[in-house]
Motif scaffolding. Structure first.
Motif, PDB file in Angstrom:
ATOM      1  N   ALA A   1     -15.517  72.813   1.694  1.00  0.00           N
ATOM      2  CA  ALA A   1     -15.426  73.335   2.821  1.00  0.00           C
ATOM      3  C   ALA A   1     -13.538  73.229   2.949  1.00  0.00           C
ATOM      4  O   ALA A   1     -13.079  74.326   3.756  1.00  0.00           O
ATOM      5  N   GLY A   2     -13.077  72.413   2.005  1.00  0.00           N
ATOM      6  CA  GLY A   2     -11.653  72.628   2.346  1.00  0.00           C
ATOM      7  C   GLY A   2     -10.817  71.081   2.509  1.00  0.00           C
ATOM      8  O   GLY A   2      -9.604  71.108   2.460  1.00  0.00           O
ATOM      9  N   ALA A   3     -11.756  70.273   2.671  1.00  0.00           N
ATOM     10  CA  ALA A   3     -10.984  68.893   3.028  1.00  0.00           C
ATOM     11  C   ALA A   3     -10.316  68.244   1.819  1.00  0.00           C
ATOM     12  O   ALA A   3     -10.471  68.402   0.717  1.00  0.00           O
ATOM     13  N   ASP A   4      -9.103  67.527   2.128  1.00  0.00           N
ATOM     14  CA  ASP A   4      -8.517  67.060   0.805  1.00  0.00           C
ATOM     15  C   ASP A   4      -8.323  65.418   0.871  1.00  0.00           C
ATOM     16  O   ASP A   4      -7.747  64.763  -0.182  1.00  0.00           O
ATOM     17  N   VAL A   5      -8.420  64.934   2.127  1.00  0.00           N
ATOM     18  CA  VAL A   5      -8.371  63.551   2.288  1.00  0.00           C
ATOM     19  C   VAL A   5      -9.697  63.211   3.100  1.00  0.00           C
ATOM     20  O   VAL A   5     -10.057  63.720   4.043  1.00  0.00           O
ATOM     21  N   LEU A   6     -10.462  62.282   2.369  1.00  0.00           N
ATOM     22  CA  LEU A   6     -11.758  61.580   2.928  1.00  0.00           C
ATOM     23  C   LEU A   6     -11.522  60.175   3.201  1.00  0.00           C
ATOM     24  O   LEU A   6     -11.247  59.333   2.478  1.00  0.00           O
ATOM     25  N   VAL A   7     -11.658  60.250   4.756  1.00  0.00           N
ATOM     26  CA  VAL A   7     -11.855  58.996   5.076  1.00  0.00           C
ATOM     27  C   VAL A   7     -13.186  58.318   4.979  1.00  0.00           C
ATOM     28  O   VAL A   7     -14.247  58.844   5.247  1.00  0.00           O
ATOM     29  N   ALA A   8     -13.454  57.081   4.477  1.00  0.00           N
ATOM     30  CA  ALA A   8     -14.876  56.413   4.576  1.00  0.00           C
ATOM     31  C   ALA A   8     -14.626  54.906   4.664  1.00  0.00           C
ATOM     32  O   ALA A   8     -13.878  54.194   3.905  1.00  0.00           O
ATOM     33  N   GLY A   9     -15.405  54.500   5.724  1.00  0.00           N
ATOM     34  CA  GLY A   9     -15.451  53.102   6.149  1.00  0.00           C
ATOM     35  C   GLY A   9     -16.707  52.537   5.235  1.00  0.00           C
ATOM     36  O   GLY A   9     -16.706  51.970   4.350  1.00  0.00           O
ATOM     37  N   THR A  10     -18.043  52.773   5.851  1.00  0.00           N
ATOM     38  CA  THR A  10     -19.305  52.135   5.580  1.00  0.00           C
ATOM     39  C   THR A  10     -19.361  52.472   3.942  1.00  0.00           C
ATOM     40  O   THR A  10     -19.676  51.434   3.060  1.00  0.00           O
ATOM     41  N   ALA A  11     -19.018  53.805   3.575  1.00  0.00           N
ATOM     42  CA  ALA A  11     -19.226  54.309   1.971  1.00  0.00           C
ATOM     43  C   ALA A  11     -18.297  53.571   1.086  1.00  0.00           C
ATOM     44  O   ALA A  11     -18.660  53.216  -0.154  1.00  0.00           O
ATOM     45  N   THR A  12     -17.243  53.120   1.541  1.00  0.00           N
ATOM     46  CA  THR A  12     -16.189  52.431   0.568  1.00  0.00           C
ATOM     47  C   THR A  12     -16.821  51.009   0.506  1.00  0.00           C
ATOM     48  O   THR A  12     -16.669  50.288  -0.605  1.00  0.00           O
ATOM     49  N   PHE A  13     -16.953  50.369   1.523  1.00  0.00           N
ATOM     50  CA  PHE A  13     -16.980  48.632   1.671  1.00  0.00           C
ATOM     51  C   PHE A  13     -18.486  48.322   1.400  1.00  0.00           C
ATOM     52  O   PHE A  13     -18.787  47.064   1.308  1.00  0.00           O
ATOM     53  N   ALA A  14     -19.400  49.383   1.134  1.00  0.00           N
ATOM     54  CA  ALA A  14     -20.826  48.835   0.904  1.00  0.00           C
ATOM     55  C   ALA A  14     -20.957  48.052  -0.338  1.00  0.00           C
ATOM     56  O   ALA A  14     -20.370  48.509  -1.522  1.00  0.00           O
ATOM     57  N   GLY A  15     -21.556  47.019  -0.374  1.00  0.00           N
ATOM     58  CA  GLY A  15     -22.034  46.413  -1.558  1.00  0.00           C
ATOM     59  C   GLY A  15     -20.974  45.341  -1.865  1.00  0.00           C
ATOM     60  O   GLY A  15     -21.121  44.435  -3.036  1.00  0.00           O
ATOM     61  N   GLY A  16     -19.551  45.168  -1.306  1.00  0.00           N
ATOM     62  CA  GLY A  16     -18.908  44.118  -1.563  1.00  0.00           C
ATOM     63  C   GLY A  16     -18.023  44.418  -2.708  1.00  0.00           C
ATOM     64  O   GLY A  16     -18.052  45.761  -3.163  1.00  0.00           O
ATOM     65  N   PRO A  17     -16.813  43.698  -2.716  1.00  0.00           N
ATOM     66  CA  PRO A  17     -15.639  44.201  -3.625  1.00  0.00           C
ATOM     67  C   PRO A  17     -15.983  44.514  -4.997  1.00  0.00           C
ATOM     68  O   PRO A  17     -15.220  45.375  -5.527  1.00  0.00           O
ATOM     69  N   GLU A  18     -17.003  43.958  -5.621  1.00  0.00           N
ATOM     70  CA  GLU A  18     -17.304  44.411  -7.061  1.00  0.00           C
ATOM     71  C   GLU A  18     -17.819  45.913  -7.014  1.00  0.00           C
ATOM     72  O   GLU A  18     -17.987  46.685  -8.156  1.00  0.00           O
ATOM     73  N   ARG A  19     -18.097  46.486  -5.937  1.00  0.00           N
ATOM     74  CA  ARG A  19     -18.449  48.061  -5.834  1.00  0.00           C
ATOM     75  C   ARG A  19     -17.460  48.907  -5.380  1.00  0.00           C
ATOM     76  O   ARG A  19     -17.747  50.014  -5.487  1.00  0.00           O
ATOM     77  N   TYR A  20     -16.312  48.349  -4.738  1.00  0.00           N
ATOM     78  CA  TYR A  20     -15.321  49.226  -4.541  1.00  0.00           C
ATOM     79  C   TYR A  20     -14.790  50.365  -5.208  1.00  0.00           C
ATOM     80  O   TYR A  20     -14.785  51.539  -4.917  1.00  0.00           O
ATOM     81  N   ALA A  21     -14.526  50.157  -6.404  1.00  0.00           N
ATOM     82  CA  ALA A  21     -14.029  50.913  -7.453  1.00  0.00           C
ATOM     83  C   ALA A  21     -15.033  52.445  -7.788  1.00  0.00           C
ATOM     84  O   ALA A  21     -14.672  53.251  -7.669  1.00  0.00           O
ATOM     85  N   ALA A  22     -16.339  51.861  -7.794  1.00  0.00           N
ATOM     86  CA  ALA A  22     -17.265  52.735  -8.239  1.00  0.00           C
ATOM     87  C   ALA A  22     -17.597  53.547  -7.035  1.00  0.00           C
ATOM     88  O   ALA A  22     -17.785  54.709  -6.969  1.00  0.00           O
ATOM     89  N   ASN A  23     -17.681  53.077  -5.522  1.00  0.00           N
ATOM     90  CA  ASN A  23     -17.681  53.818  -4.279  1.00  0.00           C
ATOM     91  C   ASN A  23     -16.759  54.721  -4.198  1.00  0.00           C
ATOM     92  O   ASN A  23     -16.779  55.955  -3.807  1.00  0.00           O
ATOM     93  N   ILE A  24     -15.354  54.366  -4.546  1.00  0.00           N
ATOM     94  CA  ILE A  24     -14.265  55.320  -4.434  1.00  0.00           C
ATOM     95  C   ILE A  24     -14.409  56.353  -5.280  1.00  0.00           C
ATOM     96  O   ILE A  24     -13.956  57.619  -5.077  1.00  0.00           O
ATOM     97  N   ARG A  25     -14.939  56.146  -6.544  1.00  0.00           N
ATOM     98  CA  ARG A  25     -15.010  57.205  -7.669  1.00  0.00           C
ATOM     99  C   ARG A  25     -15.964  58.172  -7.296  1.00  0.00           C
ATOM    100  O   ARG A  25     -15.856  59.449  -7.492  1.00  0.00           O
TER     101      ARG A  25
END
Ligand code: DX5
Ligand code: ZN
Length: 225
Positions: A195-219
């Motif tokens: 739809a045209g967004a170019d910055v995505l805020v994400a709380g739940t989806a970034t921090f899900a699963g703890g620090p070892e998941r953060y890079a994969a979640n962001i990717r």
């Protein structure tokens, strides 16, 4: 003037007892902005953090500090957030009677002003100030809490804002971020981007699963393989 997709983890979903570590971890995991949700228990029904916490977090990351003020009035607190290390300071038009003055205040402090639109707030609320902002934030949930569901009716608003922002940027030659906030996950991120967004805020989806998941979640949110 379409910019690359950037990811802004909302630290509202971080472990508040270890906020410095969490900000370092999402920075190392590829975050572009650190999204900081400031709530006053009055403009929205939740109470979060103030300038002292922003100041304490500043040495932990070189990312853009994207401070989302859900407070009313905002003006008296803006200098303190600027001083604490905010880079972008976003306000809601309903938070005060003089939006143009508020945006100029942020600019006068050397920071980037943003405007946030609640789900029921029409695009017209920013029609006469769009040239004065660096970011427009579309709330895709009602502000106050993380973990809510994406409100689909906002997709059309994002599309219309993309057109408005592109026309403005063509006139001024200055890029404006189009940010979405609320209920962004692997399913809704592609819809917001399309739809045209170019910055995505994400709380739940970034921090899900703890620090070892953060890079994969962001990717995954970025749509990268
Ligand atoms: C809500 C906040 C959001 C929220 C997003 O008022 O502005 O930034 O933390 O959280 P999720 O990504 O969990 O919907
Ligand atoms: Zn937010």
């Amino acid at each position: 003037m379409r910019q690359p997709v950037r990811i802004a983890p909302s630290i509202l979903s971080a472990d508040f007892a270890r906020l410095g570590d969490e900000v370092r971890a999402v920075t190392a995991a590829g975050a572009d902005y650190i999204h900081i949700d400031v709530m006053d228990g009055h403009f929205v029904p939740n109470l979060t953090i103030g300038p002292a916490v922003v100041n304490a977090l500043r040495p932990h990351s070189k990312c853009v500090f994207d401070v989302h003020l859900m407070i009313s009035p905002a003006d008296p607190m803006i200098p303190a957030f600027a001083e604490a290390g905010a880079d972008i300071i976003t306000v809601h038009p309903e938070a005060g009677p003089h939006l143009h003055r508020t945006l100029q205040l942020v600019r006068s402090l050397g920071k980037k002003p943003g405007i946030s639109l609640n789900p029921a707030t029409p695009i017209e609320a920013i029609a006469h100030v769009v040239e004065d902002v660096d970011l427009v934030l579309v709330m895709t949930v009602n502000p106050g809490f993380g973990g809510q569901s994406f409100i689909m009716s906002q997709i059309e608003k994002i599309r219309r804002l993309r057109t408005l922002i592109d026309a403005t940027a063509a006139r001024t030659g200055r890029a404006i971020d189009l940010e979405v906030d609320g209920g962004i996950n692997a399913d809704t991120a592609p819809l917001a981007i399309a739809a045209g967004a170019d910055v995505l805020v994400a709380g739940t989806a970034t921090f899900a699963g703890g620090p070892e998941r953060y890079a994969a979640n962001i990717r995954q949110l970025r749509g990268a393989p």
